[in-house]
Design a protein around this motif. Structure first.
Motif, PDB file in Angstrom:
ATOM      1  N   LYS A  13       0.858  -1.181   0.000  1.00 36.43           N
ATOM      2  CA  LYS A  13       0.000   0.000   0.000  1.00 36.43           C
ATOM      3  C   LYS A  13       0.898   1.237   0.000  1.00 36.43           C
ATOM      4  O   LYS A  13       1.903   1.276   0.708  1.00 36.43           O
ATOM      5  CB  LYS A  13      -0.900   0.019   1.233  1.00 36.43           C
ATOM      6  CG  LYS A  13      -1.998  -1.022   1.239  1.00 36.43           C
ATOM      7  CD  LYS A  13      -2.843  -0.870   2.503  1.00 36.43           C
ATOM      8  CE  LYS A  13      -3.933  -1.917   2.567  1.00 36.43           C
ATOM      9  NZ  LYS A  13      -4.722  -1.807   3.831  1.00 36.43           N
ATOM     10  N   VAL A  14       0.492   2.189  -0.791  1.00 35.87           N
ATOM     11  CA  VAL A  14       1.270   3.424  -0.883  1.00 35.87           C
ATOM     12  C   VAL A  14       0.375   4.598  -0.509  1.00 35.87           C
ATOM     13  O   VAL A  14      -0.720   4.753  -1.068  1.00 35.87           O
ATOM     14  CB  VAL A  14       1.842   3.625  -2.300  1.00 35.87           C
ATOM     15  CG1 VAL A  14       2.583   4.962  -2.388  1.00 35.87           C
ATOM     16  CG2 VAL A  14       2.771   2.475  -2.672  1.00 35.87           C
ATOM     17  N   TYR A  15       0.843   5.406   0.436  1.00 33.43           N
ATOM     18  CA  TYR A  15       0.116   6.600   0.868  1.00 33.43           C
ATOM     19  C   TYR A  15       0.953   7.824   0.503  1.00 33.43           C
ATOM     20  O   TYR A  15       2.145   7.901   0.824  1.00 33.43           O
ATOM     21  CB  TYR A  15      -0.118   6.574   2.374  1.00 33.43           C
ATOM     22  CG  TYR A  15      -0.930   5.395   2.840  1.00 33.43           C
ATOM     23  CD1 TYR A  15      -2.319   5.454   2.913  1.00 33.43           C
ATOM     24  CD2 TYR A  15      -0.312   4.206   3.212  1.00 33.43           C
ATOM     25  CE1 TYR A  15      -3.069   4.372   3.330  1.00 33.43           C
ATOM     26  CE2 TYR A  15      -1.052   3.110   3.637  1.00 33.43           C
ATOM     27  CZ  TYR A  15      -2.428   3.202   3.699  1.00 33.43           C
ATOM     28  OH  TYR A  15      -3.159   2.118   4.113  1.00 33.43           O
ATOM     29  N   VAL A  16       0.322   8.771  -0.167  1.00 30.92           N
ATOM     30  CA  VAL A  16       1.009   9.980  -0.613  1.00 30.92           C
ATOM     31  C   VAL A  16       0.363  11.193   0.039  1.00 30.92           C
ATOM     32  O   VAL A  16      -0.851  11.373  -0.048  1.00 30.92           O
ATOM     33  CB  VAL A  16       0.947  10.120  -2.150  1.00 30.92           C
ATOM     34  CG1 VAL A  16       1.705  11.374  -2.595  1.00 30.92           C
ATOM     35  CG2 VAL A  16       1.508   8.875  -2.828  1.00 30.92           C
ATOM     36  N   GLY A  17       1.171  12.002   0.714  1.00 30.10           N
ATOM     37  CA  GLY A  17       0.687  13.242   1.319  1.00 30.10           C
ATOM     38  C   GLY A  17       1.313  14.437   0.629  1.00 30.10           C
ATOM     39  O   GLY A  17       2.535  14.490   0.463  1.00 30.10           O
ATOM     40  N   ILE A  18       0.486  15.392   0.213  1.00 32.46           N
ATOM     41  CA  ILE A  18       0.964  16.558  -0.537  1.00 32.46           C
ATOM     42  C   ILE A  18       0.511  17.832   0.158  1.00 32.46           C
ATOM     43  O   ILE A  18      -0.674  18.005   0.442  1.00 32.46           O
ATOM     44  CB  ILE A  18       0.424  16.546  -1.983  1.00 32.46           C
ATOM     45  CG1 ILE A  18       0.836  15.256  -2.703  1.00 32.46           C
ATOM     46  CG2 ILE A  18       0.922  17.768  -2.751  1.00 32.46           C
ATOM     47  CD1 ILE A  18       0.189  15.092  -4.070  1.00 32.46           C
ATOM     48  N   ILE A  19       1.455  18.718   0.422  1.00 33.69           N
ATOM     49  CA  ILE A  19       1.151  20.029   0.994  1.00 33.69           C
ATOM     50  C   ILE A  19       1.717  21.094   0.061  1.00 33.69           C
ATOM     51  O   ILE A  19       2.929  21.118  -0.211  1.00 33.69           O
ATOM     52  CB  ILE A  19       1.729  20.181   2.404  1.00 33.69           C
ATOM     53  CG1 ILE A  19       1.077  19.166   3.349  1.00 33.69           C
ATOM     54  CG2 ILE A  19       1.530  21.610   2.923  1.00 33.69           C
ATOM     55  CD1 ILE A  19       1.607  19.212   4.769  1.00 33.69           C
ATOM     56  N   VAL A  20       0.842  21.956  -0.432  1.00 32.66           N
ATOM     57  CA  VAL A  20       1.225  22.984  -1.397  1.00 32.66           C
ATOM     58  C   VAL A  20       1.214  24.353  -0.720  1.00 32.66           C
ATOM     59  O   VAL A  20       0.256  24.723  -0.045  1.00 32.66           O
ATOM     60  CB  VAL A  20       0.253  23.004  -2.603  1.00 32.66           C
ATOM     61  CG1 VAL A  20       0.641  24.107  -3.584  1.00 32.66           C
ATOM     62  CG2 VAL A  20       0.240  21.649  -3.303  1.00 32.66           C
ATOM     63  N   SER A  21       2.293  25.103  -0.897  1.00 30.28           N
ATOM     64  CA  SER A  21       2.348  26.491  -0.437  1.00 30.28           C
ATOM     65  C   SER A  21       2.783  27.367  -1.607  1.00 30.28           C
ATOM     66  O   SER A  21       2.958  26.877  -2.724  1.00 30.28           O
ATOM     67  CB  SER A  21       3.320  26.639   0.739  1.00 30.28           C
ATOM     68  OG  SER A  21       4.641  26.323   0.339  1.00 30.28           O
ATOM     69  N   LYS A  22       2.979  28.632  -1.351  1.00 32.64           N
ATOM     70  CA  LYS A  22       3.324  29.544  -2.447  1.00 32.64           C
ATOM     71  C   LYS A  22       4.689  29.246  -3.037  1.00 32.64           C
ATOM     72  O   LYS A  22       4.921  29.444  -4.224  1.00 32.64           O
ATOM     73  CB  LYS A  22       3.296  30.993  -1.938  1.00 32.64           C
ATOM     74  CG  LYS A  22       1.904  31.540  -1.698  1.00 32.64           C
ATOM     75  CD  LYS A  22       1.975  32.989  -1.242  1.00 32.64           C
ATOM     76  CE  LYS A  22       0.582  33.550  -0.993  1.00 32.64           C
ATOM     77  NZ  LYS A  22       0.619  34.950  -0.511  1.00 32.64           N
ATOM     78  N   THR A  23       5.613  28.770  -2.215  1.00 34.51           N
ATOM     79  CA  THR A  23       6.984  28.602  -2.677  1.00 34.51           C
ATOM     80  C   THR A  23       7.391  27.158  -2.920  1.00 34.51           C
ATOM     81  O   THR A  23       8.373  26.913  -3.615  1.00 34.51           O
ATOM     82  CB  THR A  23       7.968  29.209  -1.660  1.00 34.51           C
ATOM     83  OG1 THR A  23       7.845  28.503  -0.407  1.00 34.51           O
ATOM     84  CG2 THR A  23       7.668  30.686  -1.444  1.00 34.51           C
ATOM     85  N   LYS A  24       6.654  26.194  -2.361  1.00 36.86           N
ATOM     86  CA  LYS A  24       7.109  24.811  -2.470  1.00 36.86           C
ATOM     87  C   LYS A  24       5.943  23.823  -2.401  1.00 36.86           C
ATOM     88  O   LYS A  24       4.848  24.159  -1.963  1.00 36.86           O
ATOM     89  CB  LYS A  24       8.114  24.494  -1.357  1.00 36.86           C
ATOM     90  CG  LYS A  24       7.541  24.657   0.036  1.00 36.86           C
ATOM     91  CD  LYS A  24       8.624  24.476   1.098  1.00 36.86           C
ATOM     92  CE  LYS A  24       8.062  24.711   2.508  1.00 36.86           C
ATOM     93  NZ  LYS A  24       9.112  24.580   3.532  1.00 36.86           N
ATOM     94  N   ILE A  25       6.239  22.612  -2.847  1.00 31.67           N
ATOM     95  CA  ILE A  25       5.306  21.489  -2.754  1.00 31.67           C
ATOM     96  C   ILE A  25       6.026  20.383  -2.008  1.00 31.67           C
ATOM     97  O   ILE A  25       7.049  19.864  -2.467  1.00 31.67           O
ATOM     98  CB  ILE A  25       4.876  20.988  -4.138  1.00 31.67           C
ATOM     99  CG1 ILE A  25       4.321  22.141  -4.982  1.00 31.67           C
ATOM    100  CG2 ILE A  25       3.848  19.871  -4.018  1.00 31.67           C
ATOM    101  CD1 ILE A  25       4.198  21.819  -6.451  1.00 31.67           C
TER     102      ILE A  25
END
Length: 343
Positions: A13-25
């Motif tokens: 199982k693969v879990y991917v967490g993504i947090i996006v801000s103005k300068t980075k991902i």
């Protein structure tokens, strides 16, 4: 044993967490085989093309149909309201164009439908299974604290500030704001910040990608009580034991004089001003249950909040505890719990 369970045992199982801000991902990939999991982190510049991000996630999910993509909602048009009735909620915010969810039959989370659709579209090449509210993330980080007396909880991100006054697991007050760090701006008005520039991911559709289409954005958030047993979260006993003597039981408006603005006028000062403004709103607005707050629990990932801590302690006489966290770890933890509950 169901057929899905049989296949589940055959694949990781693969879990991917993504947090996006103005300068980075910021991306965290957790790959689990049985109870053994490994983590892989990577950070992308928000101004660059998305091909690297796509390849990173595609490589991690190529060998299994059991992968789950989670994104933290960074829309300015979201918040929390201390009741669940749609009619009453309209007295606080126009939710007619928002998707809402009631938590614990107690309080409401809302977010613009347009913004949620935009997030889904941004990551359409591999699909999004969960879009989590920062209020969900905040209360999950401090889940062992929110069932106590009225206290303020703050989540600090690069662009945003999430605040919640919680008492015995119930929201008394919530605020979500984008922070303007310009030295020329000392005033903060509700929802008047310009929306951050849209991050567009020009990714081709991957016809072979497998996602969980029936797990919808905010609708799939379960009651926070169901998230109590995540084993992978560190014990919150590692909070700093440092507490300061509580002074006068009042919040003074603009207690830092404008003539005494710190020379650097940095981010912590802006955050302090916002927290002070929101606490004043919480205490003075008769629509809220104005329980007195003595303590503030802050979750932040930059380890640069010493000035903010000092402002809150010295100017508002609050006891302040700061916890440095990896937000993506908690984002993935919540999605793991969601997946287990859905099976």
């Amino acid at each position: 044993m169901g057929l899905s369970r049989v296949f589940e045992r055959l694949y990781v199982k693969v879990y991917v967490g993504i947090i996006v801000s103005k300068t980075k991902i910021e991306v965290l990939i957790v790959t689990c085989h049985g109870e053994k999991c490994k983590k892989n982190r990577l950070e992308f510049e928000a101004s660059t093309t998305a091909s690297g991000l796509h390849d990173f996630i595609a490589d991690a999910t190529a060998e299994t149909p059991f992968y789950y993509i989670s994104v933290l909602n960074n829309s300015v048009n979201q918040g929390a309201i201390a009741l669940c009735e749609n009619k009453g909620a309209m007295d606080f915010y126009d939710i007619s164009l928002s998707k809402t969810i009631c938590v614990n039959n107690s309080y409401m989370l809302y977010s613009s439908k347009y913004d949620l659709d935009k997030i889904k579209s941004s990551f359409k090449s591999f699909g999004v299974d969960f879009i989590f509210s920062p209020f969900t993330l905040l209360t999950h980080i401090f889940k062992e604290k929110i069932d106590s007396k009225a206290q303020l909880y703050v989540l600090i991100q690069e662009d945003n500030l999430t605040m919640a006054v919680m008492q015995k697991g119930t929201l008394l007050y919530g605020a979500y704001d984008q922070i303007e760090n310009s030295a020329s701006s000392a005033d903060f008005d509700d929802k008047e910040s310009e929306a951050e520039e849209e991050i567009v991911f020009d990714l081709e559709e991957d016809d072979d990608a497998v996602s969980i289409d029936d797990l919808d954005a905010l609708d799939e958030l379960t009651d926070l009580d169901d998230l109590e047993d995540l084993d992978s979260i560190d014990d919150l006993d590692d909070f700093s034991d440092e507490t300061l003597e509580i002074g006068e039981e009042s919040v003074e408006e603009d207690s830092v004089d404008d003539d005494e603005v710190p020379e650097d006028f940095g981010e912590d000062y802006h955050r302090y001003k916002m927290i002070s403004k929101r606490l004043q709103e919480y205490y003075e607005d008769s629509r809220y249950d104005n329980e007195f707050v003595e303590s503030v629990y802050i979750a932040e990932c930059s380890e640069s909040s010493e000035d903010l801590k000092r402002y809150l302690e010295e100017e508002l006489f609050l006891s302040v505890v700061v916890r440095h966290v990896e937000l993506n770890d908690f984002l993935v933890d919540i999605s793991q719990e969601e997946v287990e509950n859905a099976l």
